[in-house]
Motif scaffolding. Structure first.
Motif, PDB file in Angstrom:
ATOM      1  N   TYR A 112      65.313  26.389  69.415  1.00  0.00           N
ATOM      2  CA  TYR A 112      64.761  27.289  70.521  1.00  0.00           C
ATOM      3  C   TYR A 112      63.717  28.121  69.317  1.00  0.00           C
ATOM      4  N   ARG A 113      64.056  28.515  68.368  1.00  0.00           N
ATOM      5  CA  ARG A 113      62.993  29.205  67.320  1.00  0.00           C
ATOM      6  C   ARG A 113      61.798  28.783  67.292  1.00  0.00           C
ATOM      7  N   ALA A 114      62.145  27.420  67.178  1.00  0.00           N
ATOM      8  CA  ALA A 114      60.681  26.530  66.807  1.00  0.00           C
ATOM      9  C   ALA A 114      59.623  26.340  67.839  1.00  0.00           C
ATOM     10  N   VAL A 115      60.167  26.881  69.154  1.00  0.00           N
ATOM     11  CA  VAL A 115      59.282  26.735  70.254  1.00  0.00           C
ATOM     12  C   VAL A 115      58.963  28.145  70.905  1.00  0.00           C
ATOM     13  N   LEU A 116      59.881  29.299  70.309  1.00  0.00           N
ATOM     14  CA  LEU A 116      59.517  30.570  71.047  1.00  0.00           C
ATOM     15  C   LEU A 116      58.237  31.155  70.191  1.00  0.00           C
ATOM     16  N   PRO A 117      57.563  32.234  71.183  1.00  0.00           N
ATOM     17  CA  PRO A 117      56.588  32.688  70.513  1.00  0.00           C
ATOM     18  C   PRO A 117      56.914  33.558  69.280  1.00  0.00           C
ATOM     19  N   LEU A 154      61.301  26.305  79.477  1.00  0.00           N
ATOM     20  CA  LEU A 154      62.142  25.569  78.716  1.00  0.00           C
ATOM     21  C   LEU A 154      63.312  25.032  79.765  1.00  0.00           C
ATOM     22  N   ARG A 155      62.989  24.788  81.173  1.00  0.00           N
ATOM     23  CA  ARG A 155      64.157  24.493  81.748  1.00  0.00           C
ATOM     24  C   ARG A 155      64.626  23.123  81.710  1.00  0.00           C
ATOM     25  N   GLU A 156      63.719  22.326  81.001  1.00  0.00           N
ATOM     26  CA  GLU A 156      64.033  21.093  80.878  1.00  0.00           C
ATOM     27  C   GLU A 156      64.812  20.553  79.608  1.00  0.00           C
ATOM     28  N   THR A 157      65.097  21.633  78.733  1.00  0.00           N
ATOM     29  CA  THR A 157      65.479  21.942  77.464  1.00  0.00           C
ATOM     30  C   THR A 157      66.892  21.168  77.688  1.00  0.00           C
ATOM     31  N   PRO A 158      67.259  19.956  76.781  1.00  0.00           N
ATOM     32  CA  PRO A 158      68.648  19.709  77.020  1.00  0.00           C
ATOM     33  C   PRO A 158      69.783  20.752  76.449  1.00  0.00           C
ATOM     34  N   ALA A 159      70.958  20.622  77.335  1.00  0.00           N
ATOM     35  CA  ALA A 159      72.065  21.353  76.824  1.00  0.00           C
ATOM     36  C   ALA A 159      72.484  20.976  75.407  1.00  0.00           C
ATOM     37  N   GLY A 160      72.942  22.038  74.609  1.00  0.00           N
ATOM     38  CA  GLY A 160      73.241  21.957  73.282  1.00  0.00           C
ATOM     39  C   GLY A 160      72.146  22.237  72.368  1.00  0.00           C
ATOM     40  N   THR A 161      70.703  22.428  72.966  1.00  0.00           N
ATOM     41  CA  THR A 161      69.740  22.810  72.024  1.00  0.00           C
ATOM     42  C   THR A 161      70.112  24.040  71.120  1.00  0.00           C
ATOM     43  N   THR A 162      69.827  23.732  69.665  1.00  0.00           N
ATOM     44  CA  THR A 162      70.333  24.763  68.978  1.00  0.00           C
ATOM     45  C   THR A 162      69.381  26.146  68.515  1.00  0.00           C
ATOM     46  N   ALA A 163      70.151  27.045  68.003  1.00  0.00           N
ATOM     47  CA  ALA A 163      69.296  28.472  68.027  1.00  0.00           C
ATOM     48  C   ALA A 163      67.856  28.022  67.025  1.00  0.00           C
ATOM     49  N   ALA A 164      68.091  27.235  66.202  1.00  0.00           N
ATOM     50  CA  ALA A 164      66.787  26.678  65.370  1.00  0.00           C
ATOM     51  C   ALA A 164      65.918  25.908  66.022  1.00  0.00           C
ATOM     52  N   ASN A 219      69.143  35.235  72.311  1.00  0.00           N
ATOM     53  CA  ASN A 219      70.130  35.266  70.983  1.00  0.00           C
ATOM     54  C   ASN A 219      69.439  34.510  69.810  1.00  0.00           C
ATOM     55  N   ALA A 220      68.510  33.455  70.071  1.00  0.00           N
ATOM     56  CA  ALA A 220      67.964  32.590  69.054  1.00  0.00           C
ATOM     57  C   ALA A 220      66.648  33.645  68.722  1.00  0.00           C
ATOM     58  N   TYR A 221      65.813  34.245  69.699  1.00  0.00           N
ATOM     59  CA  TYR A 221      64.841  35.065  69.322  1.00  0.00           C
ATOM     60  C   TYR A 221      65.081  36.256  68.499  1.00  0.00           C
ATOM     61  N   ALA A 222      66.373  36.781  68.564  1.00  0.00           N
ATOM     62  CA  ALA A 222      66.744  38.249  67.862  1.00  0.00           C
ATOM     63  C   ALA A 222      65.526  38.994  67.843  1.00  0.00           C
ATOM     64  N   ALA A 223      65.484  39.768  69.200  1.00  0.00           N
ATOM     65  CA  ALA A 223      64.306  40.634  69.216  1.00  0.00           C
ATOM     66  C   ALA A 223      64.556  41.916  68.503  1.00  0.00           C
TER      67      ALA A 223
END
Length: 441
Positions: A19-24, A7-17, A327-331
């Motif tokens: 991030y959740r869409a691409v996290l395992p 996710l290093r090239e993910t643009p600044a301002g990416t929302t939590a939602a 914080n998006a993952y909320a483990a």
């Protein structure tokens, strides 16, 4: 062994939602499980004990004569418990009880005006059903995590259910029974799965219905808890366990790998996620996993969890982006193994429990940290909390106004009632305002 998400090239301002869409995440279809367990729950509701015994024979391959475990069995299990295990349980209870007593809330009285008082009264739930899993491992620690906060809260009636074990002649695991005896829990049932949750909700034989069901379980237990919410409260829909670790190049690779393994050991569906800005650390952790996993007792289960879609190493630009990701993952469990770990942990908003620094592994919280290990999973930590004394209490408001206080605020109540087109609400006040004042001649 563990896949990578970059996710290093993910643009600044990416929302939590986003991030959740691409996290395992583990596939966790509770609705599908609801369809499976609904007949079991309905059967228990209508046939009671016989349905519970039949389901126990079907799913646990044990046919018991009764649901209840005789208290003499729990006392015998405690007498036979290894001294070092008993000492460890006692220390865990001591630490957990201390934190529970510290968080116990007290009644609050507010004088909103002269003669007008509102009290928030803390009242324990009357009767609670505590569920302790017994599938892949005898989770004796879950006895403590359920019982101790309930006792501190002042719950008057506790019932505990845990699956029967074929290897112990249809009785629950003896270590689980020993923990029940240690804590003075005498109402114990050798019942597991959805049938246990239904037994708690609707009652069956000697088990009277409860007001609240707590405790972790597999997806079928979760589905049953969802089904019975119309008749009893539940703590949460806690699914397969998960760990996320935010670590930078100051972390010790062997520590990180062992912590990922520790949670993967729970279940093939367990999630293990490493979030790091250090590709070098990711490589070193991979090497440690290759070294450590084959030596583990439950290597096959661990490898399945680590190589499944719910587990991954997530590469980020820096710790700041890593915080956005976790914080998006909320483990359920979040470890912080970074430089200045305490400051980083202070910026965590969503997690069931946070473990700060390299010397605070999740395993500590599983057993003896003084924290509770019954925690929200599947991202629910963004809105839910882990099991605590508060879980076993209700907040009840007690309103006391004298005549003068009602006369002072009454006209405003009438105005608001009229604004809502509920004039009889206002009349319930007006009839009092029109009455002669006490003491008037």
């Amino acid at each position: 062994m563990i896949r990578r998400t970059d996710l290093r090239e993910t643009p600044a301002g990416t929302t939590a939602a986003q991030y959740r869409a691409v996290l395992p995440r583990a596939p966790f279809d509770v609705e599908a499980a609801v369809a499976v367990v609904r007949p079991v729950v309905d059967d228990v509701r209508h046939r009671g004990v016989d349905a519970v015994l039949d389901a126990t024979e079907r799913f646990d391959h044990v046919r018991r004569e009764s649901l209840a475990v005789d208290p003499s069995e729990t006392r015998a299990a405690l007498d036979a418990l290894a001294p070092d295990v008993r000492a460890a349980l006692e220390e865990s209870v001591t630490r957990l009880r201390a934190t529970c007593e510290a968080e116990l809330e007290h009644d609050v009285v507010t004088e909103v005006a002269p003669g007008a008082r509102v009290e928030r009264r803390i009242v324990p739930v009357g009767r609670v059903g505590l569920y302790v899993p017994g599938g892949l491992a005898p989770l004796v620690s879950s006895v403590l995590m359920n019982v101790v906060p309930a006792q501190v809260a002042g719950v008057a009636s506790l019932a505990l259910a845990t699956p029967p074990q074929r290897e112990f002649g249809g009785a629950p695991h003896p270590t689980v029974l020993a923990a029940c005896a240690l804590l003075g829990v005498e109402e114990v049932y050798a019942v597991g799965g959805a049938q246990a949750i239904a037994m708690f909700a609707y009652g069956a034989g000697p088990c009277e219905p409860v007001d609240l069901v707590t405790g972790p379980g597999n997806i079928y237990v979760v589905a049953a808890k969802r089904l019975v919410q119309s008749v009893t409260g539940i703590d949460s829909e806690a699914g397969p366990t998960e760990i996320a670790i935010l670590a930078d190049d100051t972390a010790v690779p062997s520590f990180v790998a062992s912590d990922l393994i520790s949670q993967a050991e729970h279940d093939p569906l367990a999630a293990a996620v490493l979030v790091t800005p250090s590709a070098a650390l990711a490589d070193a952790v991979d090497a440690e996993l290759v070294r450590q996993v084959p030596a583990a007792k439950h290597a096959e289960r661990i490898q399945t969890a680590l190589t499944s879609p719910q587990s991954a190493t997530v590469l980020v630009r820096d710790v700041a982006q890593g915080l956005d990701v976790v914080n998006a993952y909320a483990a359920e469990h979040l470890e912080i193994q970074t430089a200045d770990a305490a400051a980083v942990a202070a910026r965590v908003e969503n997690a069931g429990a946070v473990f700060v620094g390299g010397w605070s592994p999740v395993s500590l919280g599983d057993y003896a940290a003084g924290s509770n290990h019954v925690l929200p999973t599947a991202g629910c930590a963004c809105h839910s909390s882990g099991l605590s004394v508060r879980s076993f209490c209700k907040s009840m408001q007690v309103v006391t106004y004298d005549e003068g206080a009602l006369r002072e605020i009454g006209p405003k109540v009438v105005v608001l009632a009229e604004a809502e087109d509920l004039p009889s609400h206002g009349e319930a006040v007006t009839v009092r305002l029109d009455a002669p004042e006490e003491g008037a001649s």
